[in-house]
Scaffold this motif. Structure first.
Motif, PDB file in Angstrom:
ATOM      1  N   THR A 314       5.199  31.778   6.116  1.00  0.00           N
ATOM      2  CA  THR A 314       5.645  31.408   7.457  1.00  0.00           C
ATOM      3  C   THR A 314       7.162  31.260   7.476  1.00  0.00           C
ATOM      4  O   THR A 314       7.826  31.279   6.441  1.00  0.00           O
ATOM      5  CB  THR A 314       4.976  30.104   7.917  1.00  0.00           C
ATOM      6  OG1 THR A 314       5.260  29.883   9.312  1.00  0.00           O
ATOM      7  CG2 THR A 314       5.460  28.904   7.108  1.00  0.00           C
ATOM      8  N   TYR A 316       8.433  29.428  10.639  1.00  0.00           N
ATOM      9  CA  TYR A 316       8.659  28.402  11.653  1.00  0.00           C
ATOM     10  C   TYR A 316       7.740  27.210  11.402  1.00  0.00           C
ATOM     11  O   TYR A 316       6.765  27.290  10.653  1.00  0.00           O
ATOM     12  CB  TYR A 316       8.470  28.951  13.070  1.00  0.00           C
ATOM     13  CG  TYR A 316       7.085  29.474  13.379  1.00  0.00           C
ATOM     14  CD1 TYR A 316       6.134  28.670  14.009  1.00  0.00           C
ATOM     15  CD2 TYR A 316       6.722  30.786  13.095  1.00  0.00           C
ATOM     16  CE1 TYR A 316       4.871  29.139  14.323  1.00  0.00           C
ATOM     17  CE2 TYR A 316       5.471  31.281  13.402  1.00  0.00           C
ATOM     18  CZ  TYR A 316       4.539  30.451  14.018  1.00  0.00           C
ATOM     19  OH  TYR A 316       3.289  30.927  14.307  1.00  0.00           O
ATOM     20  N   LYS A 317       8.065  26.097  11.999  1.00  0.00           N
ATOM     21  CA  LYS A 317       7.384  24.841  11.719  1.00  0.00           C
ATOM     22  C   LYS A 317       5.966  24.838  12.296  1.00  0.00           C
ATOM     23  O   LYS A 317       5.751  25.251  13.432  1.00  0.00           O
ATOM     24  CB  LYS A 317       8.194  23.672  12.287  1.00  0.00           C
ATOM     25  CG  LYS A 317       9.564  23.523  11.650  1.00  0.00           C
ATOM     26  CD  LYS A 317      10.446  22.528  12.394  1.00  0.00           C
ATOM     27  CE  LYS A 317      11.837  22.458  11.774  1.00  0.00           C
ATOM     28  NZ  LYS A 317      12.769  21.605  12.560  1.00  0.00           N
ATOM     29  N   ASP A 318       5.040  24.336  11.507  1.00  0.00           N
ATOM     30  CA  ASP A 318       3.635  24.248  11.902  1.00  0.00           C
ATOM     31  C   ASP A 318       3.392  22.910  12.595  1.00  0.00           C
ATOM     32  O   ASP A 318       3.615  21.852  11.995  1.00  0.00           O
ATOM     33  CB  ASP A 318       2.755  24.373  10.660  1.00  0.00           C
ATOM     34  CG  ASP A 318       1.263  24.328  10.970  1.00  0.00           C
ATOM     35  OD1 ASP A 318       0.896  24.150  12.146  1.00  0.00           O
ATOM     36  OD2 ASP A 318       0.470  24.480  10.022  1.00  0.00           O
ATOM     37  N   ASP A 321       1.458  20.242  10.602  1.00  0.00           N
ATOM     38  CA  ASP A 321       1.959  19.714   9.340  1.00  0.00           C
ATOM     39  C   ASP A 321       2.618  18.352   9.582  1.00  0.00           C
ATOM     40  O   ASP A 321       3.630  18.264  10.288  1.00  0.00           O
ATOM     41  CB  ASP A 321       2.970  20.702   8.754  1.00  0.00           C
ATOM     42  CG  ASP A 321       3.362  20.359   7.323  1.00  0.00           C
ATOM     43  OD1 ASP A 321       3.221  19.190   6.933  1.00  0.00           O
ATOM     44  OD2 ASP A 321       3.814  21.275   6.616  1.00  0.00           O
ATOM     45  N   GLN A 323       4.584  16.655   7.935  1.00  0.00           N
ATOM     46  CA  GLN A 323       5.975  16.479   7.513  1.00  0.00           C
ATOM     47  C   GLN A 323       6.956  16.647   8.667  1.00  0.00           C
ATOM     48  O   GLN A 323       8.100  16.226   8.578  1.00  0.00           O
ATOM     49  CB  GLN A 323       6.332  17.449   6.387  1.00  0.00           C
ATOM     50  CG  GLN A 323       6.546  18.877   6.782  1.00  0.00           C
ATOM     51  CD  GLN A 323       7.101  19.712   5.633  1.00  0.00           C
ATOM     52  OE1 GLN A 323       8.227  19.492   5.180  1.00  0.00           O
ATOM     53  NE2 GLN A 323       6.304  20.638   5.134  1.00  0.00           N
ATOM     54  N   TRP A 324       6.483  17.248   9.784  1.00  0.00           N
ATOM     55  CA  TRP A 324       7.350  17.428  10.948  1.00  0.00           C
ATOM     56  C   TRP A 324       7.110  16.376  12.027  1.00  0.00           C
ATOM     57  O   TRP A 324       7.667  16.485  13.119  1.00  0.00           O
ATOM     58  CB  TRP A 324       7.146  18.822  11.547  1.00  0.00           C
ATOM     59  CG  TRP A 324       7.249  19.937  10.559  1.00  0.00           C
ATOM     60  CD1 TRP A 324       6.296  20.856  10.255  1.00  0.00           C
ATOM     61  CD2 TRP A 324       8.380  20.255   9.736  1.00  0.00           C
ATOM     62  NE1 TRP A 324       6.746  21.726   9.297  1.00  0.00           N
ATOM     63  CE2 TRP A 324       8.022  21.386   8.961  1.00  0.00           C
ATOM     64  CE3 TRP A 324       9.659  19.705   9.583  1.00  0.00           C
ATOM     65  CZ2 TRP A 324       8.903  21.952   8.041  1.00  0.00           C
ATOM     66  CZ3 TRP A 324      10.525  20.279   8.667  1.00  0.00           C
ATOM     67  CH2 TRP A 324      10.153  21.390   7.907  1.00  0.00           C
ATOM     68  N   ASP A 327      10.265  15.059  13.184  1.00  0.00           N
ATOM     69  CA  ASP A 327      11.262  16.080  13.459  1.00  0.00           C
ATOM     70  C   ASP A 327      11.569  16.106  14.958  1.00  0.00           C
ATOM     71  O   ASP A 327      10.655  16.158  15.796  1.00  0.00           O
ATOM     72  CB  ASP A 327      10.734  17.442  13.006  1.00  0.00           C
ATOM     73  CG  ASP A 327      11.701  18.567  13.288  1.00  0.00           C
ATOM     74  OD1 ASP A 327      12.674  18.715  12.540  1.00  0.00           O
ATOM     75  OD2 ASP A 327      11.471  19.309  14.276  1.00  0.00           O
ATOM     76  N   MET A 330      10.113  19.133  16.901  1.00  0.00           N
ATOM     77  CA  MET A 330       8.657  19.106  16.982  1.00  0.00           C
ATOM     78  C   MET A 330       8.185  18.046  17.968  1.00  0.00           C
ATOM     79  O   MET A 330       7.229  18.265  18.737  1.00  0.00           O
ATOM     80  CB  MET A 330       8.059  18.853  15.597  1.00  0.00           C
ATOM     81  CG  MET A 330       6.533  18.971  15.564  1.00  0.00           C
ATOM     82  SD  MET A 330       5.916  20.613  16.040  1.00  0.00           S
ATOM     83  CE  MET A 330       6.433  21.586  14.628  1.00  0.00           C
ATOM     84  N   MET A 390      13.201  25.200  15.805  1.00  0.00           N
ATOM     85  CA  MET A 390      11.796  25.329  15.446  1.00  0.00           C
ATOM     86  C   MET A 390      11.589  26.191  14.200  1.00  0.00           C
ATOM     87  O   MET A 390      10.486  26.239  13.658  1.00  0.00           O
ATOM     88  CB  MET A 390      10.993  25.899  16.624  1.00  0.00           C
ATOM     89  CG  MET A 390       9.480  25.871  16.451  1.00  0.00           C
ATOM     90  SD  MET A 390       8.785  24.238  16.121  1.00  0.00           S
ATOM     91  CE  MET A 390       8.708  23.553  17.781  1.00  0.00           C
ATOM     92  N   LEU A 392      12.010  27.046  10.137  1.00  0.00           N
ATOM     93  CA  LEU A 392      12.056  26.216   8.940  1.00  0.00           C
ATOM     94  C   LEU A 392      13.497  25.988   8.498  1.00  0.00           C
ATOM     95  O   LEU A 392      14.357  26.863   8.677  1.00  0.00           O
ATOM     96  CB  LEU A 392      11.290  26.886   7.802  1.00  0.00           C
ATOM     97  CG  LEU A 392       9.772  27.002   7.935  1.00  0.00           C
ATOM     98  CD1 LEU A 392       9.212  27.749   6.732  1.00  0.00           C
ATOM     99  CD2 LEU A 392       9.121  25.631   8.062  1.00  0.00           C
ATOM    100  N   LEU A 422       3.134  23.782   3.110  1.00  0.00           N
ATOM    101  CA  LEU A 422       4.181  24.608   2.515  1.00  0.00           C
ATOM    102  C   LEU A 422       4.208  24.432   1.004  1.00  0.00           C
ATOM    103  O   LEU A 422       3.979  23.331   0.489  1.00  0.00           O
ATOM    104  CB  LEU A 422       5.541  24.233   3.097  1.00  0.00           C
ATOM    105  CG  LEU A 422       5.762  24.552   4.572  1.00  0.00           C
ATOM    106  CD1 LEU A 422       7.070  23.933   5.063  1.00  0.00           C
ATOM    107  CD2 LEU A 422       5.767  26.063   4.808  1.00  0.00           C
TER     108      LEU A 422
END
Length: 438
Positions: A314, A316-318, A321, A323-324, A327, A330, A390, A392, A422
């Protein structure tokens, strides 16, 4: 990178509507101050004045911009119909809460081609000649974009950030008006080769691929990247987009003795291949699923318990997930999706894809020296490490002379429990392998 030796399976338990008319939504796109719009010519177009004099401003006024998107809202690739929902939410948010950029707002007209190239040509003509769009934004799919890019070039209409990673859309100098966005399939194939060189350096690989530029590009990139290594392809099977099922191909591949399965499919066939793999009890390869079929909407119907350990890549941010969770982008995305697209689940990655590509287009228009068709064409081919929130961390947009590929970095991910995680570090394919084509 985390070592992936295969997929452990737990015990098994047991698109989009067709639209015949355009779906229009008021949306906003950035377009700052450089040029005023001139008078309209006979076909509804216009020309810019000042430093950008003589350039086209069809579909653009001092306060508005019209874009046209072509997606398979119906047919075998209808899962991609989620993408324009994310685009619309992004632009609706900017439009309503930022009062536009330089006062300009956009009408985004979406057409359905059913993943049929002749229909894509018909819809492109309608958007350009009847709707008078400023640009074609996101023609989805290799077949549809291939069918329409000659027309876009002849009409000198920007065909921007097409939703396909076919390498020709960044390397063909005869079509300067068309450019992709996502990592091209050659580079994606390189990422999987690099992963195997580290994790399974003597892998025996079985491949299922779509019989078109999409499948051949990704497989070709993988093959070239494993040259000189001990990784071997032991069997290949292709399918057509008109095939009802890929189960026959999967049964053949299961007898190949491969310990890695490279799954190069679009969403419908990705689900079928995953389901078939789950049913074959005497074959347990490391399953590499290409990015375009890696959405949770593809995996969920198969059963999350049946796709544990599948790997993909990937950029871009999921939204799934954790971890975001803190963010800033996000949080903004999830909040505005709920506000402006209440019937669209923010957890669907295709919605996040749409948000990311809309933000990328916004950045590209900000950077355009001339707010014209020509200015957009030039801006998208001179991006200088543009950061898009958006994407990574470590993934930026970069283009230049001889390089028409905005995004060339990806990171591997593994499916665990109910989401992707990731693994490893971002792989910059420009750095690892050099420019595509070398």
């Amino acid at each position: 990178m985390r070592r992936s030796t295969g997929r452990g399976r737990s015990p098994r338990s047991g698109g989009a509507l067709r639209r015949g008319t355009a779906v229009s939504a008021a949306v906003l796109l950035a377009a700052t101050t450089a040029a005023a719009c001139g008078g309209r010519d006979d076909d509804g177009g216009g020309t810019a004045s000042g430093e950008c004099e003589g350039q086209q401003t069809t579909g653009l006024t001092e306060s508005s911009m019209k874009l046209g998107g072509i997606y398979p809202l119906s047919g075998p690739a209808s899962a991609y119909g989620d993408i324009p929902k994310g685009i619309k939410a992004y632009f609706d948010y900017v439009n309503a809460e930022k009062d536009g950029v330089d006062g300009r707002k956009v009408e985004f007209v979406v057409r359905d081609d059913g993943y049929q190239p002749p229909k894509a040509v018909e819809e492109a003509r309608r958007l350009v000649e009847q709707e008078q769009v400023f640009a074609l934004f996101q023609t989805l799919g290799t077949p549809s974009t291939t069918a329409t890019w000659d027309y876009a070039s002849q009409r000198k209409v920007p065909q921007i950030f097409v939703a396909t990673g076919a390498s020709k859309f960044g390397s063909d100098d005869k079509h300067p008006w068309t450019i992709g966005w996502q990592p091209n399939y050659v580079s994606e194939g390189r990422v999987y080769a690099q992963h195997l060189k580290t994790e399974k350096p003597e892998a025996k690989v079985a491949v299922l691929f779509q019989n078109d530029d999409f499948g051949e590009d990704l497989l070709g990139g993988f093959k070239k990247a494993i040259e000189g290594s001990k990784i071997k392809i032991v069997q290949e099977k292709s399918y057509e987009v008109t095939d009802p099922s890929v189960e026959p191909q999967m049964r053949d591949l299961a007898g190949s003795g491969a310990d890695v399965f490279l799954n190069i499919t679009t969403p419908k066939f990705g689900s079928q291949a995953l389901a078939a793999d789950a049913k074959i009890t005497d074959w347990n390869p490391l399953h590499i699923l290409n990015n375009v079929a890696a959405s949770v909407t593809v995996l969920k119907p198969v059963g999350f318990e049946n796709v544990q350990g599948v790997v993909s890549s990937t950029y871009y941010k999921d939204p799934n997930d954790p971890q975001w969770n803190d963010d800033a982008e996000m949080k903004l995305y999830k909040e505005k999706m709920k506000q402006y697209a209440p019937n669209a689940d923010p957890a669907v990655p295709y919605h996040a894809f749409g948000w990311a590509v809309a933000s990328s287009f916004h950045k590209t228009m900000d950077a355009a020296e001339c707010k014209t068709r020509e200015g957009l064409r030039d801006s998208v081919r001179s991006l200088n490490n543009v950061e898009v929130p958006m994407l990574l961390p470590g993934v930026t947009m970069q283009t230049g002379e001889g390089d028409g590929f905005p995004i060339e970095s990806m990171q591997m991910m593994e499916f665990k429990d109910e989401r992707w995680s990731l693994t490893g570090e971002v792989i910059d394919t420009r750095k690892e392998f050099g420019p595509v084509g070398e």
